[in-house]
Design an enzyme around this catalytic site. Sequence first.
Site, short mmCIF file in Angstrom:
data_model
loop_
_atom_site.label_atom_id
_atom_site.label_comp_id
_atom_site.label_asym_id
_atom_site.label_seq_id
_atom_site.Cartn_x
_atom_site.Cartn_y
_atom_site.Cartn_z
N ARG A 140 -34.38 24.18 -4.90
CA ARG A 140 -35.18 23.02 -4.53
C ARG A 140 -35.43 22.10 -5.73
O ARG A 140 -35.37 20.87 -5.59
CB ARG A 140 -36.52 23.48 -3.91
CG ARG A 140 -36.30 24.12 -2.54
CD ARG A 140 -37.51 24.86 -2.02
NE ARG A 140 -37.28 25.41 -0.68
CZ ARG A 140 -37.93 26.45 -0.17
NH1 ARG A 140 -38.86 27.06 -0.88
NH2 ARG A 140 -37.66 26.86 1.04
N ASP A 143 -34.42 36.58 1.23
CA ASP A 143 -34.77 37.29 0.00
C ASP A 143 -33.76 38.38 -0.36
O ASP A 143 -33.89 39.01 -1.41
CB ASP A 143 -36.16 37.94 0.13
CG ASP A 143 -37.27 36.91 0.26
OD1 ASP A 143 -37.02 35.74 -0.10
OD2 ASP A 143 -38.37 37.27 0.71
#
Length: 306
Positions: A126, A81
């Site tokens: 993704r 992150d």
Amino acid sequence: MKEVIKIVTRKSKLAMWQTYHIENLLNNAGMETEIIQLETIGDKILDVAINKIGSKGVFTEELEAALHAGEAHIAVHSAKDMPSKLPEGLELIAFTERERMHDVLVANKEIDITKPLTIGTSSTRRVAMHKRFNPHFNIVDMRGNLQTRIAKMKDGQCDALHLAFAGVHRMGYEDMIQHHFDLDIFTPAVGQGSIAIEASTSLDPELKSRIVKAVDHAETHACLVAERAFLKKLEGGCSVPVYGLAQLENNTINLSGGIVSLDGKKIINDIIKGNINRAEEIGSELGNILIDLGGKELLQEIKSNL
Ligand SMILES: NCc1[nH]cc(CCC(=O)O)c1CC(=O)O
């Protein structure tokens, strides 16, 4: 007087698992700890895709403010992150030993990945990779913490969730894993699987070295330095479809990384090797290689379409 290490964290169950893990490492090394829980903008705004919230560091800013204000000594984050460029006056001082780095599909029923499926994810990486490798999948945006996403899936909003193995494992959902993605094809995001410790550059050096000694895993650290230097060259945050993975073999780092267009049609990637003591240079070198292969234009195109 013994100093109590103040640790600031997000409140989600995964963030707390990771924070207790760090607390244990510090306690085992004889340090006392106190945990401060904060909410970040990424936790508060759940109906907007991360890349649309806009600001970089949607999961990190509030924690960083506490470091700047001296209210906490360290912040605990998923290494993944963390933007490649940190705000002035802050640094990542340690990385925990990496969990397995790959991605998985989690479902509450048997699934056949060769058949059309609705997959929940909110990661542009993704989404883009599925457009390329699994065009028969229908991708739906799925925000929120792991527990919320699983509830949404059980509610019928998707057939399976695409997640990092690390978080699934830490939250005890391993028995719901229906597919393990191959690291070579579905290369994870930079930093996936490691927990990063952030601190102010003005943290007392003696305290800092005790924390680093208790928490840091040298091999993981070297790999993350290479991956993050790579990401920095591409000026990638967590919202662009850039992937990178460094793996250590004896003293050699193998770094693979790439950029994939949002529609999955274009992919630019490469792999390089180098000695562990050149971790940062290896990362920058791979970044430069991808830029030379047309990466800069591809990133510009991606950013204008986000
Ligand atoms: N994007 C959010 C996020 N940040 C870190 C993890 C998992 C833990 C890790 O990768 O270390 C996750 C969830 C996921 O991608 O499935």
